[in-house]
Design a protein around this motif. Structure first.
Motif, PDB file in Angstrom:
ATOM      1  N   SER A  97      45.958  26.104  53.679  1.00 33.74           N
ATOM      2  CA  SER A  97      44.583  26.286  53.123  1.00 33.74           C
ATOM      3  C   SER A  97      44.042  27.620  52.548  1.00 33.74           C
ATOM      4  O   SER A  97      44.528  28.700  52.874  1.00 33.74           O
ATOM      5  N   LEU A  98      43.278  27.395  51.587  1.00 34.48           N
ATOM      6  CA  LEU A  98      42.684  28.450  50.689  1.00 34.48           C
ATOM      7  C   LEU A  98      41.409  29.039  51.416  1.00 34.48           C
ATOM      8  O   LEU A  98      40.539  28.433  51.635  1.00 34.48           O
ATOM      9  N   LEU A  99      41.549  30.453  51.927  1.00 36.69           N
ATOM     10  CA  LEU A  99      40.435  30.882  52.555  1.00 36.69           C
ATOM     11  C   LEU A  99      39.290  31.393  51.604  1.00 36.69           C
ATOM     12  O   LEU A  99      38.073  31.326  51.548  1.00 36.69           O
ATOM     13  N   ALA A 100      39.765  32.284  50.382  1.00 33.68           N
ATOM     14  CA  ALA A 100      38.629  32.610  49.451  1.00 33.68           C
ATOM     15  C   ALA A 100      39.731  33.181  48.326  1.00 33.68           C
ATOM     16  O   ALA A 100      40.753  33.409  48.561  1.00 33.68           O
ATOM     17  N   ASP A 101      39.273  32.496  46.934  1.00 33.84           N
ATOM     18  CA  ASP A 101      40.020  33.043  45.945  1.00 33.84           C
ATOM     19  C   ASP A 101      40.109  34.128  45.312  1.00 33.84           C
ATOM     20  O   ASP A 101      39.352  35.088  45.868  1.00 33.84           O
ATOM     21  N   SER A 102      40.521  34.334  44.115  1.00 34.30           N
ATOM     22  CA  SER A 102      40.945  35.821  43.649  1.00 34.30           C
ATOM     23  C   SER A 102      39.515  36.239  43.009  1.00 34.30           C
ATOM     24  O   SER A 102      39.388  37.272  42.888  1.00 34.30           O
ATOM     25  N   SER A 103      38.638  35.287  42.876  1.00 37.21           N
ATOM     26  CA  SER A 103      37.248  35.793  42.409  1.00 37.21           C
ATOM     27  C   SER A 103      36.588  36.662  43.223  1.00 37.21           C
ATOM     28  O   SER A 103      35.669  37.600  43.006  1.00 37.21           O
ATOM     29  N   VAL A 104      37.021  36.674  44.639  1.00 29.12           N
ATOM     30  CA  VAL A 104      36.588  37.418  45.883  1.00 29.12           C
ATOM     31  C   VAL A 104      37.260  38.779  45.610  1.00 29.12           C
ATOM     32  O   VAL A 104      36.870  39.827  45.717  1.00 29.12           O
TER      33      VAL A 104
END
Length: 299
Positions: A37-44
């Motif tokens: 699962s992706l927790l937070a993407d690279s925009s963060v």
């Protein structure tokens, strides 16, 4: 298992060069369900340089700063000093008692810093060894035996227009959690594990790892792999370097490829796994020899 993606220290713009790739975020692998699962993407975070986890708290050293989640990754917030500085976070390490250390800065400038928070506290303060003026990329090691023992590998700043920077600036040690620092070694023409000749690579290949069971022994990897141990009965910071393996590509049991990026230990049998530009090497015979450990990898 948590893992971050991206490569800030690669030789290319935003990690998109021949030695790196742009990140897509922070992921969690659930071993019981074999799901990702992706927790937070690279925009963060931007590209992610290091991840550390303690219970439900996740620490992320990323291109956009130093981020913390206290709810297993549901939400993240940027640490206050990171917000103020606006600098990327390079590394984060946790001590066994919950203390947190992180470094921040850019490899092309000389003012990178180190920050500390006591276990259970949300307040961070600078413990930067400012006696070292040229501070590019900084990597951190904390002894799992004694949380007072902290070591730093500091590379000189590296710009895109020169090849003479990026070598070892200093290796620093503290036995009081960074309240005071001792200069273990300065980089010289005679001793610089982060360089090949006059070409420094500490912006790219730079790692320092504490021994899993001896508080005053650590390992330093760059172009060459070294260990250091404290001399008994001498003041802290006075010790000996010893080279581990050779990076000349000849078929001998001591060969370790150049460009050391990480080291992990199997505490059950004492062996170490060394991640390099040329793959993974596993130590054998009480670390007196090494074997490539790359089956199934396209290396």
């Amino acid at each position: 298992v948590y893992f971050g993606t991206g490569e800030t220290f690669g030789r290319g713009l935003d990690g998109a060069g021949s030695s790196g790739f742009p990140g897509t975020g922070l992921y969690r692998f659930n071993s019981s369900s074999s799901s990702m699962s992706l927790l937070a993407d690279s925009s963060v975070f931007g590209n992610i340089n290091e991840v550390a986890v303690s219970s439900g708290t996740i620490y992320v050293a990323g291109q956009k700063g130093f981020f913390i989640s206290t709810n297993a990754g549901s939400t993240f917030s940027e640490e206050a000093l990171s917000v103020t500085s606006g600098l990327p976070a390079m590394d984060v390490k946790l001590a066994g008692n919950g203390d947190v250390y992180y470094s921040a800065g850019v490899k092309s400038a000389s003012t990178s810093a180190v920050y500390y928070s006591a276990g259970g506290s949300s307040t961070y303060s600078s413990i930067t060894p400012t006696v070292i003026a040229n501070r590019g990329r900084i990597e951190i090691a904390v002894s799992p035996v004694d949380p007072n023992y902290v070591y730093l590998s500091i590379a000189k700043m590296k710009t895109t227009t020169t090849t003479t920077n990026g070598g070892l600036s200093a290796v620093m040690g503290s036995n009081d959690k960074g309240v005071t620092w001792k200069t273990i070694s300065l980089g010289t023409a005679q001793f610089d594990p982060l360089s090949v000749g006059t070409k420094g690579n500490g912006d790219f290949a730079n790692t320092i790892v504490a021994h899993p069971s001896v508080k005053d022994v650590f390992y330093l990897g760059g172009d060459v792999f070294y260990g250091w141990d404290q001399l008994e009965s001498n003041p802290f910071g006075q010790g000996n370097w010893f080279q581990i393996g050779i990076n000349i590509p000849i078929p001998v049991a001591f060969y370790i490829h150049s460009g050391v990026h990480d080291v992990k230990f199997n505490t059950g049998n004492g062996s170490m796994y060394i991640a390099t530009d040329g793959g993974i090497y596993k130590s054998v015979s009480s670390n007196n020899g090494f074997l490539p450990y790359n089956k199934g990898l396209n290396i």
